[in-house]
Design a protein around this motif. Sequence first.
Motif, PDB file in Angstrom:
ATOM      1  N   SER A  40      56.164 113.898  87.283  1.00  0.00           N
ATOM      2  CA  SER A  40      56.945 114.368  88.646  1.00  0.00           C
ATOM      3  C   SER A  40      58.236 113.410  88.724  1.00  0.00           C
ATOM      4  CB  SER A  40      56.345 114.315  89.488  1.00  0.00           C
ATOM      5  OG  SER A  40      55.835 113.033  89.597  1.00  0.00           O
ATOM      6  N   SER A  41      58.306 112.609  88.106  1.00  0.00           N
ATOM      7  CA  SER A  41      60.169 111.925  88.431  1.00  0.00           C
ATOM      8  C   SER A  41      61.156 113.314  87.339  1.00  0.00           C
ATOM      9  CB  SER A  41      60.052 110.619  87.252  1.00  0.00           C
ATOM     10  OG  SER A  41      58.501 109.723  87.371  1.00  0.00           O
ATOM     11  N   ILE A  42      60.515 113.143  86.302  1.00  0.00           N
ATOM     12  CA  ILE A  42      61.898 113.943  86.261  1.00  0.00           C
ATOM     13  C   ILE A  42      62.629 115.597  87.153  1.00  0.00           C
ATOM     14  CG2 ILE A  42      62.372 115.878  83.479  1.00  0.00           C
ATOM     15  CD1 ILE A  42      60.430 114.593  82.261  1.00  0.00           C
ATOM     16  N   ALA A  43      61.399 116.114  87.360  1.00  0.00           N
ATOM     17  CA  ALA A  43      62.196 116.443  88.678  1.00  0.00           C
ATOM     18  C   ALA A  43      62.610 116.517  89.787  1.00  0.00           C
ATOM     19  CB  ALA A  43      60.947 117.671  89.189  1.00  0.00           C
ATOM     20  N   SER A  44      62.415 115.287  89.744  1.00  0.00           N
ATOM     21  CA  SER A  44      63.171 114.515  91.468  1.00  0.00           C
ATOM     22  C   SER A  44      65.013 114.332  90.564  1.00  0.00           C
ATOM     23  CB  SER A  44      62.103 113.535  90.956  1.00  0.00           C
ATOM     24  OG  SER A  44      63.574 112.124  92.229  1.00  0.00           O
ATOM     25  N   LEU A  45      64.358 114.058  89.169  1.00  0.00           N
ATOM     26  CA  LEU A  45      66.108 113.245  87.971  1.00  0.00           C
ATOM     27  C   LEU A  45      66.754 114.582  88.525  1.00  0.00           C
ATOM     28  CD1 LEU A  45      68.019 111.377  87.754  1.00  0.00           C
ATOM     29  CD2 LEU A  45      66.369 112.062  85.304  1.00  0.00           C
ATOM     30  N   GLN A  46      65.715 116.054  88.051  1.00  0.00           N
ATOM     31  CA  GLN A  46      66.546 117.870  88.217  1.00  0.00           C
ATOM     32  C   GLN A  46      67.435 117.545  89.153  1.00  0.00           C
ATOM     33  OE1 GLN A  46      63.439 118.570  85.266  1.00  0.00           O
ATOM     34  NE2 GLN A  46      65.051 119.423  84.347  1.00  0.00           N
ATOM     35  N   ASP A  47      66.720 117.057  90.406  1.00  0.00           N
ATOM     36  CA  ASP A  47      67.179 117.812  91.361  1.00  0.00           C
ATOM     37  C   ASP A  47      68.161 117.196  91.743  1.00  0.00           C
ATOM     38  OD1 ASP A  47      65.090 119.465  92.019  1.00  0.00           O
ATOM     39  OD2 ASP A  47      63.781 118.184  93.697  1.00  0.00           O
ATOM     40  N   ALA A  48      68.686 115.692  91.469  1.00  0.00           N
ATOM     41  CA  ALA A  48      69.613 115.227  92.254  1.00  0.00           C
ATOM     42  C   ALA A  48      70.894 115.055  91.007  1.00  0.00           C
ATOM     43  CB  ALA A  48      69.232 113.156  91.829  1.00  0.00           C
ATOM     44  N   VAL A  49      70.448 115.835  89.418  1.00  0.00           N
ATOM     45  CA  VAL A  49      71.961 116.152  88.741  1.00  0.00           C
ATOM     46  C   VAL A  49      72.759 116.766  89.097  1.00  0.00           C
ATOM     47  CG1 VAL A  49      72.109 115.960  86.622  1.00  0.00           C
ATOM     48  CG2 VAL A  49      70.563 114.287  87.226  1.00  0.00           C
ATOM     49  N   GLY A  50      74.099 116.779  88.745  1.00  0.00           N
ATOM     50  CA  GLY A  50      74.763 117.567  89.440  1.00  0.00           C
ATOM     51  C   GLY A  50      75.114 118.736  88.634  1.00  0.00           C
ATOM     52  N   ILE A  51      75.990 119.628  88.728  1.00  0.00           N
ATOM     53  CA  ILE A  51      75.907 120.929  87.400  1.00  0.00           C
ATOM     54  C   ILE A  51      77.246 120.383  86.502  1.00  0.00           C
ATOM     55  CG2 ILE A  51      77.014 123.235  86.946  1.00  0.00           C
ATOM     56  CD1 ILE A  51      74.303 123.767  88.373  1.00  0.00           C
ATOM     57  N   PRO A  52      78.117 120.378  85.418  1.00  0.00           N
ATOM     58  CA  PRO A  52      79.544 120.319  84.894  1.00  0.00           C
ATOM     59  C   PRO A  52      80.049 120.927  85.574  1.00  0.00           C
ATOM     60  CG  PRO A  52      78.114 120.934  83.047  1.00  0.00           C
ATOM     61  CD  PRO A  52      77.795 120.711  84.102  1.00  0.00           C
ATOM     62  N   SER A  53      81.884 120.585  86.030  1.00  0.00           N
ATOM     63  CA  SER A  53      82.723 121.056  86.215  1.00  0.00           C
ATOM     64  C   SER A  53      82.792 122.378  86.030  1.00  0.00           C
ATOM     65  CB  SER A  53      83.499 120.398  87.814  1.00  0.00           C
ATOM     66  OG  SER A  53      84.028 119.718  86.651  1.00  0.00           O
ATOM     67  N   ALA A  54      83.425 123.955  86.218  1.00  0.00           N
ATOM     68  CA  ALA A  54      83.505 124.260  85.102  1.00  0.00           C
ATOM     69  C   ALA A  54      85.157 124.819  85.452  1.00  0.00           C
ATOM     70  CB  ALA A  54      83.131 125.827  85.019  1.00  0.00           C
ATOM     71  N   SER A  55      85.955 123.810  85.010  1.00  0.00           N
ATOM     72  CA  SER A  55      87.149 124.304  84.842  1.00  0.00           C
ATOM     73  C   SER A  55      87.519 124.199  83.772  1.00  0.00           C
ATOM     74  CB  SER A  55      88.463 122.725  84.770  1.00  0.00           C
ATOM     75  OG  SER A  55      88.267 121.418  83.757  1.00  0.00           O
ATOM     76  N   GLU A  56      87.518 123.825  82.291  1.00  0.00           N
ATOM     77  CA  GLU A  56      87.962 125.036  81.634  1.00  0.00           C
ATOM     78  C   GLU A  56      87.583 125.661  80.518  1.00  0.00           C
ATOM     79  OE1 GLU A  56      88.952 121.310  78.454  1.00  0.00           O
ATOM     80  OE2 GLU A  56      88.957 121.052  80.542  1.00  0.00           O
ATOM     81  N   HIS A  57      85.831 124.936  80.427  1.00  0.00           N
ATOM     82  CA  HIS A  57      84.584 125.529  80.043  1.00  0.00           C
ATOM     83  C   HIS A  57      83.958 126.352  81.184  1.00  0.00           C
ATOM     84  CE1 HIS A  57      85.458 124.096  76.068  1.00  0.00           C
ATOM     85  NE2 HIS A  57      85.673 122.902  76.356  1.00  0.00           N
ATOM     86  N   HIS A  58      83.912 127.279  80.747  1.00  0.00           N
ATOM     87  CA  HIS A  58      82.449 128.378  81.769  1.00  0.00           C
ATOM     88  C   HIS A  58      81.161 127.480  81.036  1.00  0.00           C
ATOM     89  CE1 HIS A  58      83.924 130.535  84.561  1.00  0.00           C
ATOM     90  NE2 HIS A  58      85.144 130.220  83.446  1.00  0.00           N
ATOM     91  N   VAL A  59      80.105 127.050  81.894  1.00  0.00           N
ATOM     92  CA  VAL A  59      78.418 127.220  81.597  1.00  0.00           C
ATOM     93  C   VAL A  59      77.492 127.851  81.211  1.00  0.00           C
ATOM     94  CG1 VAL A  59      79.695 124.394  81.675  1.00  0.00           C
ATOM     95  CG2 VAL A  59      78.483 125.574  83.355  1.00  0.00           C
ATOM     96  N   VAL A  60      76.544 127.806  80.641  1.00  0.00           N
ATOM     97  CA  VAL A  60      75.755 128.537  80.582  1.00  0.00           C
ATOM     98  C   VAL A  60      74.556 127.365  81.646  1.00  0.00           C
ATOM     99  CG1 VAL A  60      73.663 129.334  78.635  1.00  0.00           C
ATOM    100  CG2 VAL A  60      75.974 129.469  78.464  1.00  0.00           C
ATOM    101  N   PRO A  61      74.062 128.232  82.981  1.00  0.00           N
ATOM    102  CA  PRO A  61      73.053 127.321  83.770  1.00  0.00           C
ATOM    103  C   PRO A  61      71.871 127.030  83.323  1.00  0.00           C
ATOM    104  CG  PRO A  61      73.569 129.607  84.976  1.00  0.00           C
ATOM    105  CD  PRO A  61      74.191 129.166  83.268  1.00  0.00           C
ATOM    106  N   PHE A  62      72.130 126.646  81.877  1.00  0.00           N
ATOM    107  CA  PHE A  62      70.089 126.069  81.399  1.00  0.00           C
ATOM    108  C   PHE A  62      69.920 124.387  82.157  1.00  0.00           C
ATOM    109  CE2 PHE A  62      67.568 124.805  78.567  1.00  0.00           C
ATOM    110  CZ  PHE A  62      65.718 124.942  78.672  1.00  0.00           C
ATOM    111  N   LYS A  63      69.117 124.940  82.883  1.00  0.00           N
ATOM    112  CA  LYS A  63      69.117 123.554  83.631  1.00  0.00           C
ATOM    113  C   LYS A  63      67.859 122.482  82.432  1.00  0.00           C
ATOM    114  CE  LYS A  63      70.779 123.505  88.490  1.00  0.00           C
ATOM    115  NZ  LYS A  63      69.588 124.173  89.417  1.00  0.00           N
TER     116      LYS A  63
END
Length: 526
Positions: free
Chosen positions: A71-94
């Motif tokens: 469950s700690s992983i889910a907790s960590l994943q909730d707090a993690v940000g998504i990379p800012s897509a300035s020059e690259h677009h990202v595939v939003p797979f977490k």
Amino acid sequence: TDAEVSTRKKTFAEVQAERLDQAERTVLIKCPSRLNEKKLLQYLSSHGNVKSHFFFENRGISALIEFSEKSSIASLQDAVGIPSASEHHVVPFKSRLFTFTLKNPVSQHLEETPLHLSPQSHIPVKNLIEKLCLADSISSQMYILLDEYQLTEENIRLRFLACSLVRDFARAYFPDSTVKPFGSSVNTFGKLGSDVDMFLDFRDTGKHATKMKKGPFEMEYQMKRLPSERLATQRILSVIGDCLDNFGPGCANVQKILNARCPLVKFSHQPTGFQCDLSVSNSIAIRSSELLYIYGCLDSRVRALVFTIRCWARVHGLTNSAPGTWITNFSLTMMVMFFLQRRSPPIIPTLDQLKELAGEKDKHIIGGYDCSFVSDLRKIKPTKNTETLDVLLSEFFEYFGNFDFRKNSINLRKGKEVNKPESSPLYIWNPFEQDLNISKNVNQPQLEKFIAMARESAWILQKEDNTQQMINKEPWGLAALLIPFGKNNSSKMKNRMKGIGSETIRSLLDSLKLNSASSQQKAVGK
């Protein structure tokens, strides 16, 4: 150590299950080059107890973090940000791969302490030879080699994590599936730097089959039906391969090789640094992995001898990472097992003896082949053989240098030399698929080169005066065998190759000269 013994006695299935569970509670974090370990762990602990962790070098520094609770992983994943897509677009797979950065690095790096990095590759052969020269016996040289080359605890964890990350993709389509490593990652004979063979397993679905037996009716899933299992395998791998290629963070060079005898997807998993081969569940390959696991656990001499022979073969260009007419590492390993079965008294039991010890749970019939053997190591009586590795190494070269390959084949089921069923130069029975020769690819010149090298090595071990060489600081014992022979003594070689067909001698000596330069390179590279 006691810890070593207690881990040694676990069955193959228990070890696998523990490692897969551990991998599910694990994340991988890319770290900045200047890192305060305490701060990172403090931050992570806010999501749950960190059970263990280590750092390693792989295009910068990475940390493998094992939490006590999933469950700690889910907790960590909730707090993690998504990379800012300035020059690259990202595939939003977490996924469970993160990047950790410091917002103002200057103020924080003052308190940093040097990190301990776990090595993920073995030392080059020339450095190994220097280490071997300092040992006091061939036996201790062989244990040094084993220690330098074998998989470390950390490397094994990374291998299981790579499988677990691929499994996260497979579960998007097949929620019950698992991805498990097989072959050298789990059979106790894996070398640092070797590829990870993994397979997709849907066999947990078999558990549901028994549920509906009771009662007056039956209910089953509607599933897509295809004309063959092979086609289903190809389609599943094709889609998972596309997923890894399109969405998998750090999955590069994805190649789908779907028309092979065993369809597979090859890819490079950059976050862990492994080359991976993904296929669909191959029960017989798993049984082979477990059989070797048992042999590797029974006696410490088994692994020391296998690692030594494989390193020796690599240096002399007898094996090669590219497929071809060379002897494979698997064939060499089986030759060592056979040799150990032939000792008096035997050091390891034959496969038939292991089958006799099999209980009800150990019964496995796969595709009409009987693949049963005992899984509980405690049921196997320890050997009474006390030969040293010094003796065994010398005797191995002696045995195969004089083996009648023209007439005899190598059969691990019986532990006996059996007449060859067909005329392949080298015939090693597949332990489970009894009608297959695992060394069918080996041609006559390659076999003769192996025999010549074995004879040469036996001769070096018998003739040399170790104490004199130790005093002169010359490579001695095993170290002397890991230096290509073609350099200064091709005339000596000619004498010891009497009785080997002369038509291949010329090509053999030429290949020796070519090999001595290139194989030292390859041995270092592998």
